[in-house]
Motif scaffolding. Sequence first.
Motif: not given
Lengths: 370, 370, 370, 370
Positions: C109-132
């Motif tokens: 989570a810390a690495a994702a925060d750091t990377a966001r500042a440089h324009g990098m995006r991090a996403m976690l794959g909880f795919n069930y959120r995307r069931v319609p």
Amino acid sequence: MVGYSFMGRVHSHAWRNVAAFFDTPYRPVLAAIAGRTGPDVRAAADRLGWATAETDWKDLIHRDDVHLVDICTPGDSHAEIAVAALAAGKHVLCEKPLANTLAEAEAMAAAADTARAHGMRAMLGFNYRRVPAVALARRLVAAGRLGTIRHVRAHYLQDWLVDPESPLVWRLDKERAGTGALGDIGAHIIDTTQFITGDLLTGVTALTETFVKERPHPDGTARGPVTVDDAAVFLGRTEGGALATFEATRFATGRKNALRIEVNGSAGSLAFDFEAMNELWFCDAADDLAGFQRILVTEADHPYAGAWWPPGHLLGCEHTFTHEVADLLTAIGTGTDPDPSFADGLQVQRVLTAVADSAAGGGWIPIGGS
Amino acid sequence: MVGYSFMGRVHSHAWRNVAAFFDTPYRPVLAAIAGRTGPDVRAAADRLGWATAETDWKDLIHRDDVHLVDICTPGDSHAEIAVAALAAGKHVLCEKPLANTLAEAEAMAAAADTARAHGMRAMLGFNYRRVPAVALARRLVAAGRLGTIRHVRAHYLQDWLVDPESPLVWRLDKERAGTGALGDIGAHIIDTTQFITGDLLTGVTALTETFVKERPHPDGTARGPVTVDDAAVFLGRTEGGALATFEATRFATGRKNALRIEVNGSAGSLAFDFEAMNELWFCDAADDLAGFQRILVTEADHPYAGAWWPPGHLLGCEHTFTHEVADLLTAIGTGTDPDPSFADGLQVQRVLTAVADSAAGGGWIPIGGS
Amino acid sequence: MVGYSFMGRVHSHAWRNVAAFFDTPYRPVLAAIAGRTGPDVRAAADRLGWATAETDWKDLIHRDDVHLVDICTPGDSHAEIAVAALAAGKHVLCEKPLANTLAEAEAMAAAADTARAHGMRAMLGFNYRRVPAVALARRLVAAGRLGTIRHVRAHYLQDWLVDPESPLVWRLDKERAGTGALGDIGAHIIDTTQFITGDLLTGVTALTETFVKERPHPDGTARGPVTVDDAAVFLGRTEGGALATFEATRFATGRKNALRIEVNGSAGSLAFDFEAMNELWFCDAADDLAGFQRILVTEADHPYAGAWWPPGHLLGCEHTFTHEVADLLTAIGTGTDPDPSFADGLQVQRVLTAVADSAAGGGWIPIGGS
Amino acid sequence: MVGYSFMGRVHSHAWRNVAAFFDTPYRPVLAAIAGRTGPDVRAAADRLGWATAETDWKDLIHRDDVHLVDICTPGDSHAEIAVAALAAGKHVLCEKPLANTLAEAEAMAAAADTARAHGMRAMLGFNYRRVPAVALARRLVAAGRLGTIRHVRAHYLQDWLVDPESPLVWRLDKERAGTGALGDIGAHIIDTTQFITGDLLTGVTALTETFVKERPHPDGTARGPVTVDDAAVFLGRTEGGALATFEATRFATGRKNALRIEVNGSAGSLAFDFEAMNELWFCDAADDLAGFQRILVTEADHPYAGAWWPPGHLLGCEHTFTHEVADLLTAIGTGTDPDPSFADGLQVQRVLTAVADSAAGGGWIPIGGS
């Protein structure tokens, strides 16, 4: 009451219990039950709660302490008993089908008309009208929630004849039963769909089939011919312009008493299955989500349901008969005609006759009016 | 491929993905897609993964790098394209219905026979045969689990025309579409039930109806007549002695794509609904409990399912098309005839024609053989 | 992409097809796939549509033609790969669970925060959120259709370990998998219910059990201990005052992938079962009939569904992954944070840790904030 | 009988009808009903079929023509009446829960033991044991069809308190009712699951909640505190090593009487929902198709069902009470102990007490033996 097998048992239950749940103008007294075999009818009277027993229905209908005669015999005796009972000044409740022939049905409807003038009421026992879910379905249609009806789709599926060794009971004998699946269960889906939609059939085309042509006699001694249909399928049109499809069969393996009805209208749809008789499915096309909702028809404001238990406490098949006698007692008390009338039964008989004629090679058969 | 609307999109998906899941003898290369409007077909090619685009299907079918032509156009052009493609030495996959007329269908079946002699394979796209639950149903019938078939009951219920202001699209034009609900979705239930039971229809009696007679043109300028049926209902008998009932409609409010089939046999029953396409219901009369069991058709030993995901991970409608092209590639590779053949499509066309003739007042219409 | 078993296959499918259905700002190019065994990874690349293969993920994440790294390996390698990929300036999609330990999850989570500042995006794959249906459920809750949430009831039931001879695969090894049913499928119901309700857990009490203590090694030579839970059950409270119950098990005989969620609120209720993933059940207490309606989530105005087929044409499990990558590409293109973030994954990891602590005898365990 | 509200009505129905359907050794005579308010109890006697009315239960239990006392009052008076009736030499049927406190329950169980020595029988009214589907479930477990039980999952979901303006009835008063959802409906799922599995709980951990803290008094004059739980959720372990989860709530919007039980074993699984009380779902892992089958529990060889109607004719909730009194009469006639005994009720009371203790902050609470 005349008769004490399945229908006699369930009607007795209704008479015994109606006053504990419904505020009827009369409180029924179970005076007498009639049947041909003395010891059997006395045992039935004792078990089912009737005060006395008669071995001749003609004695029963002339007793002074009998005000209402409930006919639970096979269809071939309905006309004789009902006409005589009405003539004797008794109210009559008659199990369906009204009769085995159109001529008998017409005579019964005429007798009911005559008796009405003298204050006697005649009611036919299409009990499925009194399933709360079916009564709610009718209420929704009547309120316009379905719009213009486009399709009626009705099946009555049973499986008790799948086994070719199942015996040749009276229901498979044309003399006693008139027809097979057609009159026994097909009559119910004709009446119930017409009741829900208020839209009568104007013509039909049909096929029938007897899959197993011979069966052993109940005593096991020999085989005899099955003289009625095992299944009847038919298509129809209604006064309102809907297409209707029907199927009645005793060969639907695994389906025990699946009276299924679906009605599609321009504004919504309904679906019902007697195997889940406490549920009505309804789709309102104007709803933003527009799915079919499963309504558990046990709320206090649902038809009949408020007389029984709290929400979610299911009712069973015999409740429909209790509702039937409650409505009949109310009709007698208020001097109004109970529903369905013998005339309604005659109209169903006309449909059954048209189905049989079509299946016999007649193609499209219009349903005549009175 | 010819065509790039709904069917073109879903067929493209199948070609693009089949090799990732099935061990087919050929690995498809998406060479070219054809359509009449240049910019549109090029955009479709780009989006759907085709290497090049053509604006005349005649150019497409003569390209040397094209070995198989997939026809996804409306039914009125199937015959011309398919016959030409086969003559050009290409394998052909053609969307259903085979054709809009019996004459065209006969010509196509004849062309397929001729082409077979030269090693060309022709397959018709009745994709519902490739639903795993449907293929499992056929397997159970073939294994004798249902015994003698007594009843076939099939509905295909949609509701996209309930709104009388829904526009007059090509599917409502007899010239383009041939028939309405009958050929579009009725064809599917005819084919799918015959596929499951292996039992062909021998005759039908039918009613059709157009509930809304006029609709606005898509451009909104005026109204025009609907020249096809909105709904078709029909009864039939099969070679094996079963009674069959069918209903195809676009007016079943709340039903979106309810292709429902129930088959009752002397030893068991099956039920399926495409709106729950991963489930098959089966009742084995010999089981001591004998209820209908809900089988989630996603196990490794179920048809097609093993190629995809672990048990319980559902498949969708487009998988049926991927299965279709996998089976076609296998048939080409092994030099066997794919199923359904153009001859199968011709037989369905004969049923459709009989239904239309009966609905036009013909009463009972036998289904002719070849 | 790193990994090519179940998750690798289904993610590949998503990348291969997303652009045919969604208008994403980028069109993915399947540049390279990494795995440890050369021949296997090359075969996977060929089959799944990847241009090249690498045998060391460290090479993959430093390639100039790789802009996004998709991590489909077991949980014990997630942290190392994700942190390195973000540091290398790549966007990252990581399969769930975020990590096997809380410390790793915090680092990610810390690495994702750091990377966001440089324009990098991090996403976690909880795919069930995307069931319609799940996305529609969230939409209904967010619109206030459920009122105040009173109960959340979530089960994830599978049965693949019922057989005691089922082998000791890596998912049963604490070193590789962290936990058993808890992290594998319990994580999904924690995330999905919090996503639907927007209401986070504040504490839990739990029991876990390993029913079968030893199993044969996959090579069949000997038995070894199962070091993770077979099932986890837990109770919780939420910030909003609801009671929540959870059950995750691999021992629910006959349930294949039954991710079931019911939410009861003061104004309505929702129910969902992944084994019927195209359906959402909704009860609106203010409706005059107030049954649960079955919504087939395939309409054009339902989440994601409009990108696919006409109404009633069902979607399958892999569509959820296609939706996931579509949303990730959109987030990258619009410079917004994709959902769920690594921080969301860290919060789920905190719940998992609390469940494990409670099951180890800790009684009620509050869920710490960040 | 003592009491004449919901339970009094349904018990009266059972006594009135049992002899028409079951061959019991005694034929019940409805001698007298007791209640505090003279006119009300006389009206109830008249309506429900009791010969006489008493205004003091102490008079009732000492009448010579009373051989059995049926206690249908709230739980706070059960102990006093039951102990006195047993001491007066009457058989006793007592509605659940056995009592409001553990001390009362212990006294009742002791009184039943003493009375048994004198030939008096005491039975507790957990009516759900007599749902045919539940009795069939127990039969299947007892026959080994489920193997080793791994999971028990039980919910009792109602929604009659969702409205915060619903009045403060006696069921919401700790003095009268003991507990809220816990004792009223939670007791049922504890007893029913233990009955089905034959596997007793050994400990629990629990949470309870009162969502709406104050409600208007039934007379509308003021608000008072709700002193019982609105919902109780708990986890348990059983003697046989299963994990059990329970949820009892009056806040499950849209669920009317959803007593739901699922049991997963090593060889099969069962599922039941009282809102479809005529159905039992069973999965046999050894079946080649292994789906859950829906058994309509109305066959002649199913528990209780053969006494009623033909297959497919559903039973309702009151039938469970008729079965209860039939079994009690049989037990008295044969001199055997009816089931469930007061000792069974005491064990359930111990579970309820443990749940309440755990919810009050006690963490894991073992269930003590006798």
